[in-house]
Design an enzyme around this catalytic site. Structure first.
Site, short mmCIF file in Angstrom:
data_model
loop_
_atom_site.label_atom_id
_atom_site.label_comp_id
_atom_site.label_asym_id
_atom_site.label_seq_id
_atom_site.Cartn_x
_atom_site.Cartn_y
_atom_site.Cartn_z
N HIS A 86 0.84 -1.19 0.00
CA HIS A 86 0.00 0.00 0.00
C HIS A 86 0.88 1.25 0.00
CE1 HIS A 86 0.60 -0.75 4.38
NE2 HIS A 86 0.73 0.57 4.43
N ALA A 87 0.24 2.37 -0.18
CA ALA A 87 0.86 3.70 -0.03
C ALA A 87 -0.07 4.51 0.85
CB ALA A 87 1.04 4.36 -1.40
#
Length: 135
Positions: A51-52
């Site tokens: 994820h970011a």
């Protein structure tokens, strides 16, 4: 735009008495810490992260074992960091897609700039590419 990079914390002590390392806001940690969490007993076959963040900055530290952190920036730059010393961490800026793979004995300590908010996460890689304007 900040990029992922290693941070080496002071390693105070000696092998016969042990060591202490210290991280402080407005010092080596480039943000005020709002949340701390840790992961452990992660099977080696599992890749975590994926994820970011829109806003959250993090510093990841392997306080035990080994953690391989891979980051990808919006411009496509990929970096791999091997964390094996408890006095070395990696700074992950808010716009970096990141994954972590652990040795079974790894304990990861994370300092984060924000409290948990699911809306801050970009969990789909395709959305990361769209949000950050990647090619």
């Amino acid at each position: 735009m900040q990029k992922p990079h290693l941070i080496e914390f002071p390693k105070l002590g000696a092998s016969d008495i042990g060591y202490i390392s210290v991280g402080e806001a407005n010092g080596l940690i480039p943000f005020t810490v709002e949340r701390t969490f840790w992961t452990y007993f992660t099977p080696e076959s599992i890749v975590r992260g994926r994820h970011a963040h829109h806003a959250t900055e993090q510093v990841l530290i392997a306080v035990a074992g080994r953690i391989i952190v891979t980051t990808e920036m919006p411009d496509g730059e990929v970096q791999t960091f091997v964390l094996e010393s408890p006095h070395v961490g990696v700074y992950v800026p808010p716009n970096a897609w990141h994954t972590m793979q652990y040795s079974h004995t790894a304990v990861q300590l994370v300092f984060a700039s924000t409290r948990y908010d699911e809306k801050d996460y970009i969990r789909q890689y395709e959305n990361f590419r769209q949000v950050w304007g990647s090619k």
